[in-house]
Design a protein around this motif. Structure first.
Motif, PDB file in Angstrom:
ATOM      1  N   ARG A  68      49.214 -76.422  -5.703  1.00  0.00           N
ATOM      2  CA  ARG A  68      49.447 -74.932  -4.559  1.00  0.00           C
ATOM      3  C   ARG A  68      49.338 -75.508  -3.035  1.00  0.00           C
ATOM      4  NH1 ARG A  68      45.641 -70.952  -6.893  1.00  0.00           N
ATOM      5  NH2 ARG A  68      46.614 -70.094  -8.720  1.00  0.00           N
ATOM      6  N   CYS A  69      48.816 -76.682  -2.900  1.00  0.00           N
ATOM      7  CA  CYS A  69      48.408 -77.865  -1.542  1.00  0.00           C
ATOM      8  C   CYS A  69      49.895 -78.136  -1.400  1.00  0.00           C
ATOM      9  CB  CYS A  69      47.658 -78.532  -1.747  1.00  0.00           C
ATOM     10  SG  CYS A  69      45.657 -77.771  -1.101  1.00  0.00           S
ATOM     11  N   VAL A  70      50.802 -78.816  -2.788  1.00  0.00           N
ATOM     12  CA  VAL A  70      51.973 -79.025  -2.506  1.00  0.00           C
ATOM     13  C   VAL A  70      53.438 -78.381  -2.237  1.00  0.00           C
ATOM     14  CG1 VAL A  70      53.598 -80.208  -4.433  1.00  0.00           C
ATOM     15  CG2 VAL A  70      51.283 -81.319  -4.347  1.00  0.00           C
ATOM     16  N   GLN A  71      52.567 -77.705  -2.883  1.00  0.00           N
ATOM     17  CA  GLN A  71      54.240 -75.531  -2.998  1.00  0.00           C
ATOM     18  C   GLN A  71      54.317 -75.633  -1.894  1.00  0.00           C
ATOM     19  OE1 GLN A  71      52.816 -73.380  -5.553  1.00  0.00           O
ATOM     20  NE2 GLN A  71      53.953 -74.731  -7.579  1.00  0.00           N
ATOM     21  N   PHE A  72      53.045 -75.675  -0.901  1.00  0.00           N
ATOM     22  CA  PHE A  72      52.368 -75.221   0.276  1.00  0.00           C
ATOM     23  C   PHE A  72      53.305 -76.151   1.417  1.00  0.00           C
ATOM     24  CE2 PHE A  72      50.934 -74.987   4.735  1.00  0.00           C
ATOM     25  CZ  PHE A  72      50.692 -73.702   5.230  1.00  0.00           C
ATOM     26  N   PHE A  73      53.732 -77.335   1.205  1.00  0.00           N
ATOM     27  CA  PHE A  73      53.745 -78.133   1.951  1.00  0.00           C
ATOM     28  C   PHE A  73      55.340 -78.779   1.664  1.00  0.00           C
ATOM     29  CE2 PHE A  73      54.942 -83.200   2.754  1.00  0.00           C
ATOM     30  CZ  PHE A  73      55.093 -82.722   4.185  1.00  0.00           C
ATOM     31  N   GLU A  74      55.639 -78.370   0.440  1.00  0.00           N
ATOM     32  CA  GLU A  74      57.157 -78.471  -0.038  1.00  0.00           C
ATOM     33  C   GLU A  74      57.706 -76.914   0.748  1.00  0.00           C
ATOM     34  OE1 GLU A  74      57.156 -80.029  -4.145  1.00  0.00           O
ATOM     35  OE2 GLU A  74      56.656 -81.703  -3.486  1.00  0.00           O
ATOM     36  N   GLY A  75      57.295 -75.896   0.842  1.00  0.00           N
ATOM     37  CA  GLY A  75      58.080 -74.963   1.013  1.00  0.00           C
ATOM     38  C   GLY A  75      57.628 -74.446   2.811  1.00  0.00           C
ATOM     39  N   ARG A  76      57.890 -75.553   3.349  1.00  0.00           N
ATOM     40  CA  ARG A  76      57.582 -75.281   5.002  1.00  0.00           C
ATOM     41  C   ARG A  76      58.996 -76.265   5.352  1.00  0.00           C
ATOM     42  NH1 ARG A  76      54.917 -71.859   3.331  1.00  0.00           N
ATOM     43  NH2 ARG A  76      53.242 -71.831   4.369  1.00  0.00           N
ATOM     44  N   ARG A  77      59.818 -75.948   5.995  1.00  0.00           N
ATOM     45  CA  ARG A  77      60.830 -76.762   7.020  1.00  0.00           C
ATOM     46  C   ARG A  77      60.054 -78.288   8.031  1.00  0.00           C
ATOM     47  NH1 ARG A  77      64.010 -72.847  10.550  1.00  0.00           N
ATOM     48  NH2 ARG A  77      63.713 -74.577  12.177  1.00  0.00           N
ATOM     49  N   ARG A  78      60.506 -79.452   7.420  1.00  0.00           N
ATOM     50  CA  ARG A  78      59.711 -80.727   8.008  1.00  0.00           C
ATOM     51  C   ARG A  78      60.907 -81.994   8.001  1.00  0.00           C
ATOM     52  NH1 ARG A  78      58.620 -80.527   2.809  1.00  0.00           N
ATOM     53  NH2 ARG A  78      58.701 -82.145   1.549  1.00  0.00           N
ATOM     54  N   GLY A  79      60.657 -82.699   8.622  1.00  0.00           N
ATOM     55  CA  GLY A  79      61.712 -83.092   8.339  1.00  0.00           C
ATOM     56  C   GLY A  79      61.314 -84.614   8.318  1.00  0.00           C
ATOM     57  N   PRO A  80      61.910 -85.462   7.725  1.00  0.00           N
ATOM     58  CA  PRO A  80      61.931 -86.652   6.593  1.00  0.00           C
ATOM     59  C   PRO A  80      60.356 -87.459   6.625  1.00  0.00           C
ATOM     60  CG  PRO A  80      63.706 -87.207   7.803  1.00  0.00           C
ATOM     61  CD  PRO A  80      63.399 -85.742   8.233  1.00  0.00           C
ATOM     62  N   GLU A  81      59.824 -87.778   7.560  1.00  0.00           N
ATOM     63  CA  GLU A  81      58.785 -88.184   8.064  1.00  0.00           C
ATOM     64  C   GLU A  81      57.756 -87.926   7.491  1.00  0.00           C
ATOM     65  OE1 GLU A  81      59.459 -91.997   8.118  1.00  0.00           O
ATOM     66  OE2 GLU A  81      61.565 -91.624   7.425  1.00  0.00           O
ATOM     67  N   ASP A  82      58.002 -86.188   8.190  1.00  0.00           N
ATOM     68  CA  ASP A  82      56.567 -85.443   8.050  1.00  0.00           C
ATOM     69  C   ASP A  82      55.539 -85.735   6.503  1.00  0.00           C
ATOM     70  OD1 ASP A  82      57.744 -84.675  10.312  1.00  0.00           O
ATOM     71  OD2 ASP A  82      58.260 -82.334   9.223  1.00  0.00           O
ATOM     72  N   THR A  83      54.185 -85.710   7.376  1.00  0.00           N
ATOM     73  CA  THR A  83      53.244 -86.592   6.173  1.00  0.00           C
ATOM     74  C   THR A  83      52.921 -85.444   5.315  1.00  0.00           C
ATOM     75  OG1 THR A  83      53.582 -88.823   6.427  1.00  0.00           O
ATOM     76  CG2 THR A  83      51.918 -88.123   4.967  1.00  0.00           C
ATOM     77  N   ALA A  84      51.711 -84.798   4.496  1.00  0.00           N
ATOM     78  CA  ALA A  84      50.816 -84.165   4.390  1.00  0.00           C
ATOM     79  C   ALA A  84      49.644 -84.983   3.956  1.00  0.00           C
ATOM     80  CB  ALA A  84      51.381 -82.803   3.405  1.00  0.00           C
ATOM     81  N   ILE A  85      48.622 -84.509   4.719  1.00  0.00           N
ATOM     82  CA  ILE A  85      47.198 -85.142   3.665  1.00  0.00           C
ATOM     83  C   ILE A  85      46.334 -84.999   3.392  1.00  0.00           C
ATOM     84  CG2 ILE A  85      45.266 -86.786   4.694  1.00  0.00           C
ATOM     85  CD1 ILE A  85      47.430 -87.445   7.316  1.00  0.00           C
ATOM     86  N   LEU A  86      46.546 -84.755   2.130  1.00  0.00           N
ATOM     87  CA  LEU A  86      44.998 -83.678   0.965  1.00  0.00           C
ATOM     88  C   LEU A  86      43.700 -84.450   1.469  1.00  0.00           C
ATOM     89  CD1 LEU A  86      44.502 -81.239   0.144  1.00  0.00           C
ATOM     90  CD2 LEU A  86      45.142 -82.140  -1.745  1.00  0.00           C
ATOM     91  N   VAL A  87      42.832 -83.870   1.753  1.00  0.00           N
ATOM     92  CA  VAL A  87      41.015 -84.590   1.801  1.00  0.00           C
ATOM     93  C   VAL A  87      40.385 -83.891   1.331  1.00  0.00           C
ATOM     94  CG1 VAL A  87      39.688 -85.680   3.003  1.00  0.00           C
ATOM     95  CG2 VAL A  87      41.590 -85.946   3.975  1.00  0.00           C
ATOM     96  N   GLY A  88      39.515 -84.283   0.609  1.00  0.00           N
ATOM     97  CA  GLY A  88      38.179 -83.622  -0.158  1.00  0.00           C
ATOM     98  C   GLY A  88      37.253 -83.636  -0.990  1.00  0.00           C
ATOM     99  N   ASP A  89      36.058 -83.420  -1.283  1.00  0.00           N
ATOM    100  CA  ASP A  89      35.436 -83.210  -2.269  1.00  0.00           C
ATOM    101  C   ASP A  89      36.094 -83.585  -4.047  1.00  0.00           C
ATOM    102  OD1 ASP A  89      33.254 -84.096  -4.490  1.00  0.00           O
ATOM    103  OD2 ASP A  89      32.046 -82.705  -3.362  1.00  0.00           O
ATOM    104  N   PHE A  90      36.496 -84.105  -4.444  1.00  0.00           N
ATOM    105  CA  PHE A  90      37.123 -83.636  -6.142  1.00  0.00           C
ATOM    106  C   PHE A  90      36.342 -83.354  -7.227  1.00  0.00           C
ATOM    107  CE2 PHE A  90      42.133 -85.038  -5.604  1.00  0.00           C
ATOM    108  CZ  PHE A  90      42.363 -84.961  -4.412  1.00  0.00           C
ATOM    109  N   ASN A  91      34.919 -84.461  -7.017  1.00  0.00           N
ATOM    110  CA  ASN A  91      33.828 -83.723  -7.270  1.00  0.00           C
ATOM    111  C   ASN A  91      33.603 -84.752  -8.978  1.00  0.00           C
ATOM    112  OD1 ASN A  91      30.788 -83.540  -8.430  1.00  0.00           O
ATOM    113  ND2 ASN A  91      31.749 -81.373  -9.241  1.00  0.00           N
ATOM    114  N   ALA A  92      34.941 -85.712  -8.995  1.00  0.00           N
ATOM    115  CA  ALA A  92      35.216 -86.289  -9.491  1.00  0.00           C
ATOM    116  C   ALA A  92      36.256 -88.003  -9.647  1.00  0.00           C
ATOM    117  CB  ALA A  92      36.744 -85.629 -10.897  1.00  0.00           C
ATOM    118  N   LEU A  93      36.000 -89.017 -10.489  1.00  0.00           N
ATOM    119  CA  LEU A  93      36.775 -89.750 -10.587  1.00  0.00           C
ATOM    120  C   LEU A  93      37.962 -89.764 -11.110  1.00  0.00           C
ATOM    121  CD1 LEU A  93      33.619 -90.501 -10.630  1.00  0.00           C
ATOM    122  CD2 LEU A  93      34.387 -92.718 -10.999  1.00  0.00           C
TER     123      LEU A  93
END
Length: 154
Positions: free
Chosen positions: A6-31
Motif C-alpha cells: 500500500r505504501c508503494v501504491q500510494f507513492f506510485e499513484g502520486r504525480r512526481r518528478g523522476p528524481e523524487d524518492t520515497a523513504i519508508l522507515v519502520g520497525d519491521f519486527n523481523a530480519l
C-alpha cells in the motif's frame, strides 16, 4: 506484505518528478532472512507456536502440522522485504549497522523507492542489549530500540 504494498501504491499513484524518492522507515519486527536456527525461529517457538489462539486459528485454516504453521509464519515475517524488493525498492543498510532492538537484532529498516547513495549511516544507542551479557550502550535507555540515522546523497 499488504502494508508495504500500500505504501508503494500510494507513492506510485502520486504525480512526481523522476528524481523524487520515497523513504519508508519502520520497525519491521523481523530480519530479512529467516534462518532455521535463527531468532525468528526462536520467536516462533517461544511466542507463536505455544499460543492456544494461534493453534486454534491454524487448525481452522487447515494447518495440521507445526512445520506447516511455521512455514506460514516464515512467509509472513519476510513478506514486507519481498514486497518492497519486488517493487524495485532498495534497503539503505543491512546487518553492518548492528542491532536495533534490545534483543540484539536488526529489525528497524529503511527502504527507498529507488537506489540512492548512503553518505553516512550511524546507530544512536537508545537501549541496552537484554541478552548476551553485553556491556551497556547507554546509561539512560529511552526505548527498546536504537535509532539509525542515515544521510542520503540525493
Amino acid at each position: 506484505r499488504a502494508q508495504p504494498e500500500r505504501c508503494v501504491q500510494f507513492f506510485e499513484g502520486r504525480r512526481r518528478g523522476p528524481e523524487d524518492t520515497a523513504i519508508l522507515v519502520g520497525d519491521f519486527n523481523a530480519l530479512e532472512e529467516y534462518a532455521a536456527d535463527g531468532p525468528m525461529h526462536c520467536y516462533y517457538n517461544f511466542g507463536v507456536a505455544p499460543s492456544e489462539g494461534v493453534r486454534a486459528d491454524a487448525e481452522g485454516a487447515g494447518f495440521r502440522t507445526s512445520e506447516a504453521l511455521e512455514e506460514q509464519f516464515k512467509q509472513y515475517m519476510v513478506s514486507p522485504f519481498a514486497a518492497l524488493r519486488r517493487a524495485g525498492w532498495s534497503f539503505a543498510y543491512g546487518q553492518e549497522v548492528g542491532a536495533t532492538s534490545s534483543f540484539g537484532h536488526l529489525v528497524d529498516h529503511m527502504a527507498t523507492s529507488r537506489p540512492v547513495r548512503v553518505e553516512q549511516c550511524d546507530v544512536k544507542y537508545l537501549t541496552n542489549q537484554k541478552v548476551g551479557n553485553k556491556p551497556q550502550d547507554t546509561k539512560l535507555p529511552l526505548t527498546d530500540h536504537n535509532a539509525v540515522k542515515v544521510a542520503f546523497l540525493l
